[in-house]
Every structure is written in structure tokens, then in C-alpha cells.
Design a protein around this motif. Structure first.
Motif, PDB file in Angstrom:
ATOM      1  N   GLN A 275      35.809  53.616  35.989  1.00  0.00           N
ATOM      2  CA  GLN A 275      35.501  52.199  35.850  1.00  0.00           C
ATOM      3  C   GLN A 275      36.610  51.457  35.105  1.00  0.00           C
ATOM      4  O   GLN A 275      37.083  51.913  34.073  1.00  0.00           O
ATOM      5  N   VAL A 276      36.974  50.326  35.676  1.00  0.00           N
ATOM      6  CA  VAL A 276      38.089  49.560  35.139  1.00  0.00           C
ATOM      7  C   VAL A 276      37.609  48.155  34.802  1.00  0.00           C
ATOM      8  O   VAL A 276      36.836  47.571  35.550  1.00  0.00           O
ATOM      9  N   ARG A 277      38.046  47.633  33.663  1.00  0.00           N
ATOM     10  CA  ARG A 277      37.742  46.243  33.314  1.00  0.00           C
ATOM     11  C   ARG A 277      39.033  45.455  33.190  1.00  0.00           C
ATOM     12  O   ARG A 277      39.963  45.912  32.523  1.00  0.00           O
ATOM     13  N   MET A 278      39.052  44.293  33.810  1.00  0.00           N
ATOM     14  CA  MET A 278      40.239  43.436  33.733  1.00  0.00           C
ATOM     15  C   MET A 278      39.814  42.003  33.462  1.00  0.00           C
ATOM     16  O   MET A 278      38.756  41.573  33.908  1.00  0.00           O
ATOM     17  N   ARG A 279      40.688  41.285  32.766  1.00  0.00           N
ATOM     18  CA  ARG A 279      40.382  39.906  32.389  1.00  0.00           C
ATOM     19  C   ARG A 279      41.404  38.944  32.983  1.00  0.00           C
ATOM     20  O   ARG A 279      42.580  39.276  33.119  1.00  0.00           O
ATOM     21  N   LEU A 280      40.912  37.766  33.362  1.00  0.00           N
ATOM     22  CA  LEU A 280      41.798  36.690  33.817  1.00  0.00           C
ATOM     23  C   LEU A 280      41.428  35.415  33.069  1.00  0.00           C
ATOM     24  O   LEU A 280      40.263  35.016  33.056  1.00  0.00           O
ATOM     25  N   THR A 281      42.425  34.820  32.426  1.00  0.00           N
ATOM     26  CA  THR A 281      42.189  33.556  31.716  1.00  0.00           C
ATOM     27  C   THR A 281      42.609  32.398  32.623  1.00  0.00           C
ATOM     28  O   THR A 281      43.763  32.335  33.035  1.00  0.00           O
ATOM     29  N   PRO A 282      41.664  31.506  32.953  1.00  0.00           N
ATOM     30  CA  PRO A 282      41.986  30.423  33.894  1.00  0.00           C
ATOM     31  C   PRO A 282      43.024  29.440  33.343  1.00  0.00           C
ATOM     32  O   PRO A 282      43.111  29.229  32.134  1.00  0.00           O
ATOM     33  N   GLN A 283      43.785  28.885  34.256  1.00  0.00           N
ATOM     34  CA  GLN A 283      44.727  27.816  33.925  1.00  0.00           C
ATOM     35  C   GLN A 283      44.551  26.706  34.947  1.00  0.00           C
ATOM     36  O   GLN A 283      44.010  26.951  36.026  1.00  0.00           O
ATOM     37  N   SER A 284      45.044  25.514  34.620  1.00  0.00           N
ATOM     38  CA  SER A 284      44.705  24.359  35.467  1.00  0.00           C
ATOM     39  C   SER A 284      45.276  24.477  36.891  1.00  0.00           C
ATOM     40  O   SER A 284      44.712  23.934  37.826  1.00  0.00           O
ATOM     41  N   TRP A 285      46.378  25.204  37.062  1.00  0.00           N
ATOM     42  CA  TRP A 285      46.918  25.359  38.420  1.00  0.00           C
ATOM     43  C   TRP A 285      46.075  26.306  39.284  1.00  0.00           C
ATOM     44  O   TRP A 285      46.339  26.469  40.471  1.00  0.00           O
ATOM     45  N   MET A 286      45.064  26.924  38.698  1.00  0.00           N
ATOM     46  CA  MET A 286      44.209  27.838  39.459  1.00  0.00           C
ATOM     47  C   MET A 286      43.006  27.118  40.073  1.00  0.00           C
ATOM     48  O   MET A 286      42.173  27.749  40.716  1.00  0.00           O
TER      49      MET A 286
END
Lengths: 161, 163
Positions: A40-51
Motif C-alpha cells: 500500500q502506497v500513500r501519496m499527496r498532491l497539494t493543489p495550485q491555481s493552475w490545476m
């Protein structure tokens, strides 16, 4: 897991995390590896306005959730197989349950459900990190040991995997 | 059919294609992530394409090198979204419900093209099929199907009640 396989796993995981963080597209999106267990893998993505999906809303474009699921799924294959071999996505199916709010980080949890010699079956859920609300689910299959060079990090000899 | 009819038909098709092209460009420009990826609209004689120029940040495997699977997925989803919205009479902004992508060949670090085919455009939903290729259109690198939900407009529903 016995002591030897635990050691092997930690080597593979370290190298796989290094590899994942070196992937140019994952770097460009700011994807971080949070944790890697056996399958099991956990990954994070922090949003930015260009997304964002639209100029006038703060909703994250679904395609970012897609990229996050593909990245987490790929690392889950390596963690599940305990070997650093090149892999390729065969297919990926996403269901977008709820809109993803642009001011909250995303957390992907990818699980390796089954491995054959050639194929890996992966499930991935994407949550809003703040309130654990399920935003999207993914199912993917990956081809294992695709042609090409075997990759390994500096600290990992080819024979040790 | 006379030659003049033929010519008139060709001209109207070309005008239709130009209109669709301008439409797609305007819709794509309103999607911040599409702008970030550098997606562009290209107009052929009969078909409108979405073009993804290659750059280093799109790479998923630097050994091969190959495009990230997520980049191909994004090209498919965004092309489907623009196609569905352009097809809608009221240009309603659709919401992607699900997408399913099959990867057919390795996506090299090259320019990639996508074309969309509307499988069905309904009042509430749209199913769009998208094909991606690189230097040879007969050798697609990926194909995908995207289901989109079109928001219902209250006014439109009222109209239906009235009639």
C-alpha cells in the motif's frame, strides 16, 4: 515478512521512492510520497491555481486526480512486487465521485490487489486529506517487466532485487 | 449533383470546421490546467484536433523516455470535455463522471495529437471517445472513453413544463 525480506523491501522502497520523486512529471505536479507499506502506497498532491478545471471555480481538474492515481498505482506495483523493474500502465479507469476542492490537499491510497508474473492489479482511492472524504476511485492494470533497461539507484545493486 | 452544389457543400463544411475550431480554442482557453499543459487546437479540413507539444515536465519515465500516463489521461479527458461542451447547444460546462483509458503503445517524448468522437450526446450526459497518436495516426498510443454530465438548467426545465 521475515527479516531478510523486510530488508529487501526497505531497499526497494527507498529506491522506488527516489525514482518516483525523480520522475519529471511527478516533480512538476509536486507529488510527494507519504508512506509505502508492503502493498500500500500513500501519496499527496497539494493543489495550485493552475490545476483548476475552470477559470471561475476553485475546483481541481479531474486529470490531476488521474495523474496522482497513475503515479501511486505505479509505486504500489513496485512495493507489492518487491522489485525494481520497469512497468507500463495497460489501462486505468477513474470514477469521480465528488468535485475536488482547490484549497485542500489530495491523498491517494493505492493497493496492489494481485500480481501475476506479467500483470499487476491495482486499486486506488483518492481522498480529501483534511476530512477523509472519498473523492475518486481508480482501478488500473500494469504490465510488469516491460522491455527496456532495468533501473536501480546508487545504493542498490542489481543482484539484490 | 452539379459541380456548383459540390463546391457549395465543401465551402459550408469548411466554414463549419472554422467555426468549430474557434469554439474549441475559446473553450480550451478557459481551462487553467489545459493552458498549463500547453494544449492547442489544430484545424484540419474535416476534423478538429487537440495538440500537446512535448516538454520535459511531461515525462513519466526518463529512461525510455516516455510521457507520463497521467499526461495522456489529461489529454484525453480535456479533449473529451471540450468536444462535449462544443457540441452542446447551450455550451453548458460538463462535469467528468468517469474515464477509462487503454494504453496501446509507449508514448514517446514527442508531440501528441488527440481527436474526439461523440458516441452519444444526450440532454443530461455525453459519452466521448478519444484517440491519441504521435507521428502515425494509424498507430494510436492510447484510446479512452469519457462520460460527462451536463448540468441541467432550471430555465430549460421550466420550458419543458410549459410545453
Amino acid at each position: 515478512m521475515n527479516e531478510l525480506s523486510r530488508l529487501q523491501h526497505s531497499h526497494v522502497v527507498t529506491a522506488a521512492c527516489q525514482f518516483t520523486e525523480q520522475v519529471p512529471h511527478a516533480r512538476a505536479l509536486g507529488i510527494q510520497v507519504v508512506s509505502v507499506d508492503r502493498d500500500q502506497v500513500r501519496m499527496r498532491l497539494t493543489p495550485q491555481s493552475w490545476m483548476f478545471a475552470q477559470e471561475d471555480t476553485k475546483e481541481i481538474c479531474t486529470s490531476l486526480l488521474y495523474s496522482l492515481a497513475d503515479s501511486a498505482g505505479g509505486l504500489a506495483v513496485i512495493a507489492g512486487a518487491m522489485e525494481l523493474m520497469p512497468i507500463a500502465t495497460l489501462d486505468l479507469r477513474m470514477d469521480y465521485l465528488r468535485p475536488a476542492n482547490g484549497d485542500r490537499a489530495l491523498l491517494a491510497v493505492a493497493t496492489c490487489r494481485h500480481l501475476t508474473d506479467q500483470v499487476a492489479f491495482i486499486d486506488c482511492d483518492i481522498f480529501c486529506e483534511a476530512d477523509s472524504e472519498l473523492l475518486a476511485t481508480a482501478k488500473a492494470t500494469f504490465m510488469r517487466n516491460t522491455h527496456g533497461q532495468q533501473f536501480h539507484s546508487n545504493g542498490l545493486k542489481k543482484n539484490s532485487v | 449533383m452539379s459541380k456548383t452544389d459540390d463546391l457549395a457543400q465543401q465551402r459550408s463544411r469548411a466554414a463549419e470546421s472554422r467555426e468549430k475550431c474557434a469554439d474549441w480554442k475559446a473553450l480550451l482557453e478557459r481551462i487553467p490546467y489545459a493552458q498549463h499543459l500547453g494544449l492547442q487546437v489544430q484545424c484540419g479540413d474535416a476534423v478538429v484536433l487537440v495538440y500537446l507539444p512535448c516538454n520535459e515536465t511531461l515525462i513519466g519515465n526518463f529512461m525510455l523516455p516516455a510521457l507520463h500516463g497521467g499526461v495522456v489521461g489529461a489529454l484525453i479527458e480535456l479533449t473529451a470535455r471540450v468536444a462535449a461542451q462544443s457540441k452542446d447547444r447551450d455550451k453548458r460546462c460538463p462535469r467528468i463522471i468517469d474515464s477509462h483509458v487503454n494504453y496501446l503503445r509507449s508514448a514517446k517524448a514527442q508531440s501528441t495529437f488527440a481527436s474526439a468522437e461523440i458516441v452519444r450526446q444526450g440532454r443530461r450526459s455525453s459519452l466521448v471517445s478519444v484517440t491519441c497518436w504521435q507521428n502515425d495516426k494509424s498507430k494510436p498510443i492510447a484510446s479512452g472513453q469519457v462520460q460527462l454530465l451536463l448540468p441541467t438548467i432550471a430555465a430549460e426545465q421550466e420550458e419543458l413544463h410549459d410545453s
